[in-house]
Design a protein around this motif. Structure first.
Motif, PDB file in Angstrom:
ATOM      1  N   ALA A 142       0.835  -1.195   0.000  1.00 28.69           N
ATOM      2  CA  ALA A 142       0.000   0.000   0.000  1.00 28.69           C
ATOM      3  C   ALA A 142       0.871   1.246   0.000  1.00 28.69           C
ATOM      4  O   ALA A 142       0.568   2.241  -0.673  1.00 28.69           O
ATOM      5  CB  ALA A 142      -0.920   0.001   1.208  1.00 28.69           C
ATOM      6  N   LEU A 153      -4.699   2.481  -4.880  1.00 30.18           N
ATOM      7  CA  LEU A 153      -5.360   1.260  -4.416  1.00 30.18           C
ATOM      8  C   LEU A 153      -6.634   0.969  -5.203  1.00 30.18           C
ATOM      9  O   LEU A 153      -6.878  -0.175  -5.615  1.00 30.18           O
ATOM     10  CB  LEU A 153      -5.667   1.379  -2.925  1.00 30.18           C
ATOM     11  CG  LEU A 153      -4.468   1.651  -2.015  1.00 30.18           C
ATOM     12  CD1 LEU A 153      -4.924   1.883  -0.588  1.00 30.18           C
ATOM     13  CD2 LEU A 153      -3.479   0.499  -2.071  1.00 30.18           C
ATOM     14  N   THR A 167      -5.901 -10.109  -5.565  1.00 32.37           N
ATOM     15  CA  THR A 167      -5.079  -9.019  -5.044  1.00 32.37           C
ATOM     16  C   THR A 167      -4.459  -9.429  -3.714  1.00 32.37           C
ATOM     17  O   THR A 167      -5.099 -10.063  -2.878  1.00 32.37           O
ATOM     18  CB  THR A 167      -5.903  -7.742  -4.841  1.00 32.37           C
ATOM     19  OG1 THR A 167      -7.074  -8.040  -4.073  1.00 32.37           O
ATOM     20  CG2 THR A 167      -6.312  -7.148  -6.181  1.00 32.37           C
ATOM     21  N   LEU A 169      -2.271  -7.448  -0.800  1.00 38.57           N
ATOM     22  CA  LEU A 169      -1.781  -6.160  -0.341  1.00 38.57           C
ATOM     23  C   LEU A 169      -0.896  -6.323   0.883  1.00 38.57           C
ATOM     24  O   LEU A 169      -1.277  -6.963   1.862  1.00 38.57           O
ATOM     25  CB  LEU A 169      -2.953  -5.240   0.018  1.00 38.57           C
ATOM     26  CG  LEU A 169      -2.548  -3.808   0.378  1.00 38.57           C
ATOM     27  CD1 LEU A 169      -2.182  -3.024  -0.875  1.00 38.57           C
ATOM     28  CD2 LEU A 169      -3.668  -3.095   1.142  1.00 38.57           C
ATOM     29  N   TYR A 185      -9.434  -6.755  -0.378  1.00 39.35           N
ATOM     30  CA  TYR A 185      -8.361  -7.532  -1.007  1.00 39.35           C
ATOM     31  C   TYR A 185      -8.542  -9.010  -0.705  1.00 39.35           C
ATOM     32  O   TYR A 185      -9.067  -9.390   0.340  1.00 39.35           O
ATOM     33  CB  TYR A 185      -6.998  -7.041  -0.495  1.00 39.35           C
ATOM     34  CG  TYR A 185      -6.845  -5.553  -0.667  1.00 39.35           C
ATOM     35  CD1 TYR A 185      -6.428  -4.997  -1.874  1.00 39.35           C
ATOM     36  CD2 TYR A 185      -7.193  -4.679   0.373  1.00 39.35           C
ATOM     37  CE1 TYR A 185      -6.342  -3.627  -2.041  1.00 39.35           C
ATOM     38  CE2 TYR A 185      -7.113  -3.304   0.211  1.00 39.35           C
ATOM     39  CZ  TYR A 185      -6.695  -2.782  -1.000  1.00 39.35           C
ATOM     40  OH  TYR A 185      -6.634  -1.428  -1.178  1.00 39.35           O
TER      41      TYR A 185
END
Length: 356
Positions: A142, A153, A167, A169, A185
């Motif tokens: 992030a 994002l 995804t 993160l 996510y």
């Protein structure tokens, strides 16, 4: 200029001007007290304490509240790299993983070294545009550890959804000061020893998306490092094959007891202050520092809205600052200052004065 005083009150009284939270956070007083009590307890009750599972349960629940996800979807561990290896093992052979160039090694190395996966890296600014039909997973931080740049994002999530990619993160440099929702996510990992002020050895893994144990979405991925703490009935999981827990606890590692004793206390402080308040405080200090740098003819690396500011400085700056009691780091040849809740405008002014 509006002046900002440190948050947290008597929880912090550092002997240094501490601007290095991007490396590790300061331990709050309450956490230090809890650790001292746990160490003393260990002299009579062993290094697992009287209740080995109470502290991680409290820490798991607190992290889940901070990230807006049910605690049943959060696993505890010891390192981002171990959790990244588990994510890598969950992908089909031949999968392409997309990641930003130069992202943190603990995130990308287990993905890039997996023999059945192909890692493709692109500039952070191009990450969303580079998601393609063959991309199985987009793995990214992030906030970049090197210079504090914040990823787009929303754009990455939208691009991944459009191409059917998962995804992953890494919130290690973000959780605690940047508002995030883990449910956005498929996988979210966080080394909690930085902005969340936990002892080193505290890591959380959250499972968002629609996968889970209830049968309505994709099944939980395999738990390749499952040990006795990952069993549904821990009391019956010490020997032989176990029945994995129905929740994300199936991905738990046997935790370092003292680390999670401190974590439960530290996360409680972040909850009390609120991420939104910490975000406003940190970014205001970072903006004051950027303005001061500009007045001195120094141009920081572009990272708008970040609590991390990386900028050029004199060649001996780190050594001079250390001698003056200022804790800061150098990354990529730049001075990296990280402003957190225990900092105030006086810290910004002191750093700028020393950089003359």
């Amino acid at each position: 200029m509006q002046r900002h005083e440190p948050l947290g009150g008597a929880e912090f009284a550092p002997e240094t001007t501490y601007l290095n939270s991007a490396s590790s956070g300061l331990l709050p007083r309450r956490s230090a007290d809890a650790l001292r009590a746990a160490v003393e307890e260990a002299t009579s009750y062993g290094t697992m304490g009287r209740d080995y599972f109470a502290a991680p349960a409290a820490a798991r629940a607190a992290f889940a509240r901070l990230l807006g996800i049910p605690a049943e979807r959060v696993a505890i561990g010891s390192s981002v790299a171990v959790q990244s290896a588990a994510v890598a093992a969950s992908l089909p052979p031949g999968s392409e993983v997309l990641a930003p160039e130069g992202d943190f090694s603990s995130l990308v190395n287990p993905l890039g070294t997996h023999p059945d996966l192909t890692l493709r890296t692109v500039p952070l600014e191009a990450l969303a545009d580079e998601v393609r039909p063959g991309t199985a997973l987009v793995a990214f931080s992030a906030v970049q550890s090197l210079d504090g740049r914040i990823a787009d994002l929303a754009a990455v999530r939208e691009a991944a959804a459009a191409h059917g990619a998962l995804t992953y993160l890494d919130a290690t440099q973000a959780a605690g000061w940047l508002p995030l929702a883990a449910t956005d996510y498929d996988f979210l990992v966080c080394g909690a020893f930085k902005w969340l002020l936990c002892p080193r050895g505290t890591t959380f893994m959250a499972f968002g998306g629609d996968r889970g144990p209830d049968g309505t979405g994709p099944a939980w991925p395999a738990a390749p490092h499952a040990g006795w703490v990952a069993g549904e009935d821990i009391g019956e999981s010490n020997y032989g094959l176990i029945r994995p827990a129905a929740t994300a606890r199936r991905y738990d590692e046997p935790h370092a007891h003292f680390a999670y004793v401190g974590a439960a206390a530290s996360l409680g402080l972040i909850e009390e202050l609120g991420v939104a308040a910490v975000h406003a405080h940190n970014t205001a200090l970072a903006d004051q520092y950027r303005a001061g740098l500009a007045e001195r003819g120094l141009t920081p690396r572009g990272a708008p809205g970040s609590a991390i500011v990386s900028a050029p400085g004199p060649a001996d700056a780190q050594e001079r600052l250390a001698e003056a009691g200022v804790r800061i780091s150098v990354r990529g040849g730049l001075l990296r200052a990280a402003f957190h809740l225990y900092n105030g405008t006086a810290d910004v002014e002191r750093l700028l004065e020393l950089l003359k």
